[in-house]
Design an enzyme around this catalytic site. Structure first.
Site, PDB file in Angstrom:
ATOM      1  CG  ASP A 175      -1.739   1.219   1.412  1.00 28.23           C
ATOM      2  OD1 ASP A 175      -1.677   2.105   0.531  1.00 28.23           O
ATOM      3  OD2 ASP A 175      -2.465   1.314   2.420  1.00 28.23           O
ATOM      4  CG  ASP A 195      -9.580   4.277   0.459  1.00 29.73           C
ATOM      5  OD1 ASP A 195      -9.092   4.986   1.360  1.00 29.73           O
ATOM      6  OD2 ASP A 195      -8.890   3.575  -0.284  1.00 29.73           O
ATOM      7  CD  GLU A 215      -5.037   3.501  -2.580  1.00 31.53           C
ATOM      8  OE1 GLU A 215      -5.896   4.315  -2.210  1.00 31.53           O
ATOM      9  OE2 GLU A 215      -3.879   3.826  -2.903  1.00 31.53           O
ATOM     10  CE  LYS A 264      -1.649   6.957  -3.562  1.00 34.39           C
ATOM     11  NZ  LYS A 264      -2.218   6.061  -2.533  1.00 34.39           N
TER      12      LYS A 264
END
Lengths: 179, 626
Positions: free
Chosen positions: B25, B208, B186, B87
């Site tokens: 992850d 999420d 994800e 990211k």
């Protein structure tokens, strides 16, 4: 790909009768069962050519499922199986009443931006359009059953119009999201 | 003479070895690595026992980058050298990233490719390179724990990542010396972790909310098949924005006109702590005076905090609504919460209210994604018996072509299940037109100029005809990895052209090779030896697969002559594979692969029949039990 299954029509692939009414639960079950066997992930450890073949089979099954699962696509596909080309379908004449309704709906969509609470109004419009689509689906099913292809095609075009409107509503929704 | 290997029919001559596969992850704030051992998936801790690696890289020391907690400790002192939340910058253009960069106090470098890079004491660093540093630390951790090199990794990305962002993530993995088995969305990973644990059936929503991204996915779970019905979200919305909202409030309340970058970082950290405390406490003190002397401290109540983040949380609900509609479901059976930001009570309340379900939070929201990725890695590495679990994923953003007037014609709409192949016919618009320029774009916007440009290519050699007479068939193919291949063909002459899409903001293959050579010595292995090893592996895989297939189905599906012909070719390949002529092995592998295609097709047809027979039995069972 020289295989029997690629020449099968989508209904045959899922072992379903060729008609507008589809038991989506059965369709979904058979779809998942086929993918359990054919999906490229099942061939993750297999040789490259087998993986390639799995991709093609799996894509074919996905396409068949997507076509039968969606009422509009299913209707168009049934007309295609009955020998009607897309051009013939889109050449259908529509009654004036329907076109006026369309214009009114579109107008409401276009003025949405100026409202205080566009979300609620948008939800309401989407519900209205979806209801209309349901009506024309029923029309299509009845006409197709009676082999009245022209009437079926006309219902299909109306569904197309409304689906397009639904897409526009979504477009407006994403614009609202970015605001 | 070489000794002949004798194997039982259906058994491979090589003992089956468990592959070392991991799930990673790669988060905005923290990153984790997990693996399946003894049938159980779990996250791997570092030597100090902590499983979360802060996704922070510090470049102050020119002799090498610092990663994780030690890098984070440098953030206030060396803000420009310490990259946090990289990211957010993955696969994004320079212009696109400018606003975020200012907020984070990075200096952006000038690069001709239009790619983002940060200016640090150790030179220009791209988000891809910084991510590779993080991945390399996790790879090392896994290697040490598992006692050997990692065979493959599943890396998770937000479902809403576009092609460029996905490609950038793949590039980072390659740079870190990891073989990517699959990029997994994800929320899907989270659903896998939950679904397998609880043996769930029905429709579930995965909400999420991470540090920098928000994803919503709706899935249907049925007998081990995870069918993603729809997915959506916002690549630039997350817990970082909650922190930023608090910082903006502090700046406003205390009239802090000009802050140094270090002070800004300090305030961000204080805001994060306050946010975390407010998950349990009714109020939290922000020690601003320690960061900006003389400014005084501030108290933030939970109510005040909730008012600050309310608009952000509301934005997530709009995406949820659209996703439900895309999925064509009215309600969901369960809601799974993923990501640290779902610890905020307001988020839980609002989500429970929207879906009319109390959200599931049994699995640690920080670990659930890595665990799901590890399970999928285990499957794709071939460590699991078949029939265990299957993921049917979708493309998150529509793929299309630019047509006349700069409009976008969508060929594969978002939320289409992959793999997929779609064809559409186009024609020429000018008399005598002999070439057609194709511009492939991604996104939901109507104008090509507003969409993400993926690739351009040309179809030439169209015979001169009147406008509208040419019939050009364009085919979009997306494989199970989500990679796009586009081909165009003029139907009357057969002129054709194609392109496999490499996004314009990713790295070129040469750039990756250069970087690999400069940063990792293992990339300089003897190319020849590696080619031979790879070719032998291909041959071996084909032979093993065929052995098993023949043992199962030869009697039923092949004539004696066909069977003998295959065995002859297999013998030839076995002999060649024992030698070291790469070209010969490649040729014979190809040839055997082609020769066995008809057999493979018959096996697939048989599978289809069996699959449907299985369904009928299942339906029969149902009728009987009803």
């Amino acid at each position: 790909m020289p295989s029997r299954n690629f020449s099968q029509n989508y209904f045959e692939l899922f072992d379903l009768p060729v008609q507008f009414a589809v038991d989506t639960a059965v369709l979904g079950r058979r779809y998942r069962q086929l993918q359990q066997e054919l999906h490229p992930d099942r061939y993750a450890a297999a040789a490259a050519h087998e993986q390639r073949m799995a991709v093609q089979y799996s894509a074919f099954v996905n396409e068949a499922y997507a076509t039968l699962r969606t009422p509009l696509k299913r209707a168009l596909y049934l007309l295609e199986l009955s020998g009607m080309t897309q051009q013939e379908v889109s050449r259908q004449q529509l009654d004036g009443g329907f076109l006026i309704e369309q214009m009114e709906l579109r107008e409401k969509l276009e003025t949405l931006h100026d409202l205080v609470d566009p979300d609620t109004v948008l939800d309401h419009l989407v519900t209205e359009i979806s209801g209309d689509i349901g009506t024309h689906q029923a029309e299509f099913a009845a006409a197709f059953e009676q082999s009245e292809l022209q009437a079926a095609a006309s219902a299909c075009v109306k569904m197309q119009y409304l689906e397009k409107l639904l897409l526009e509503a979504e477009q407006i929704e994403s614009e609202l999201m970015e605001r | 003479m070489a000794l002949m290997q004798i194997a039982e029919p259906g058994q491979s001559p090589v003992p089956h070895q468990e592959k070392r596969a991991v799930g990673i992850d790669l988060g905005t704030t923290n990153s984790l690595v997990a693996t399946v051992r003894g049938g159980r998936a779990d996250v791997l801790p570092d030597a100090d026992g902590s499983v979360m690696l802060p996704s922070v890289v510090n470049y102050s020391d020119t002799s090498g980058a610092l990663v994780g907690a030690r890098a984070l400790a440098m953030a206030s002192e060396h803000p420009e050298d310490t990259l946090v939340s990289v990211k957010r910058f993955m696969g994004r253009g320079r212009a696109d990233a400018q606003r975020d960069a200012q907020r984070s106090h990075y200096r952006l470098g000038d690069s001709e490719s239009g790619m983002v890079s940060f200016v640090t004491s150790s030179g220009d660093v791209s988000p891809v390179q910084a991510s590779a540093e993080i991945l390399a630390v996790l790879r090392e951790r896994a290697r040490e724990t598992l006692g050997g090199d990692i065979d493959g990794a599943v890396i998770t990305v937000p479902a809403y990542f576009d092609e460029a962002q996905r490609q950038a993530t793949k590039d980072a993995a390659t740079l870190a010396g990891l073989r990517v088995l699959r990029l997994l969305n994800e929320p899907t990973a989270a659903a896998v972790a939950y679904g397998l644990d609880a043996g769930e059936e029905g429709v579930i929503a995965v909400y999420d909310l991470g540090g920098g991204t928000f994803d919503i996915s709706i899935l249907r779970l049925h007998r081990g098949v995870f069918e993603v019905l729809a997915t959506g979200g916002d690549t630039a919305l997350g817990g970082d924005d909650f922190d930023a909202a608090i910082v903006a409030w502090v700046v406003d309340e205390l009239n802090l006109a000009s802050l140094r970058p270090g002070q800004h970082r300090g305030l961000q950290a204080a805001a994060r702590h306050a946010k975390e405390r407010l998950s349990g406490a009714e109020s939290a003190v922000l020690p601003v005076d320690k960061i900006v002397p003389g400014a005084g401290d501030l108290t933030l109540t939970r109510e005040g905090f909730e008012a600050l983040i309310q608009p952000l949380v509301k934005r997530t609900l709009r995406a949820c609504r659209r996703c439900l509609r895309d999925a064509q479901v009215e309600e969901v059976d369960d809601v799974v919460m993923v990501g640290g930001s779902t610890r905020v009570p307001l988020v839980r309340e609002v989500v429970a209210d929207f879906f009319q379900r109390e959200p599931l939070t049994d699995i640690d929201p920080d670990k659930v994604v890595a665990i799901g990725a590890a399970i999928q890695a285990d499957i794709l590495a071939g460590n699991r018996p078949e029939g265990d679990l299957l993921l049917l994923d979708v493309i998150p953003l529509s793929l299309g072509l630019e047509t006349m007037g700069g409009l976008v014609e969508k060929i594969v709409p978002r939320n289409t299940t992959i793999p997929v192949a779609r064809a559409q016919e186009f024609t020429t618009f000018k008399d005598g037109q002999t070439a057609l320029a194709l511009h492939i774009v991604q996104g939901e916007r109507e104008l090509a100029a507003d969409s993400r440009s993926l690739a351009r290519f040309e179809l030439r050699g169209i015979p001169p005809m009147v406008a509208g007479a040419a019939r050009i068939k364009v085919v979009f193919e997306v494989d199970a990895d989500g990679l796009l291949h586009v081909s165009a063909r003029e139907e009357t002459t057969g002129a054709q052209s194609s392109v496999t899409v490499k996004p314009s903001f990713g790295l070129s293959d040469e750039q990756i090779t250069d970087m690999l050579q400069s940063s990792f010595s293992h990339a300089q292995e003897d190319k020849q030896a590696r080619q031979l090893a790879e070719q032998r592996l291909d041959a071996q895989q084909l032979l093993e697969g065929l052995d098993a297939a023949l043992a199962d189905d030869a009697a039923e599906l092949l004539s004696q002559a066909e069977c003998e012909a295959l065995h002859q070719k297999m013998r030839e390949l076995r002999e060649a594979a024992a030698g070291d002529d790469v070209e010969q092995i490649r040729r014979l592998t190809e040839s055997l692969g082609r020769a066995s295609e008809a057999f493979a097709a018959r096996r697939m047809d048989k599978s289809i029949k069996q699959a449907l027979a299985g369904v009928s039995l299942e339906e029969l069972d149902k009728e009987i039990s009803e």
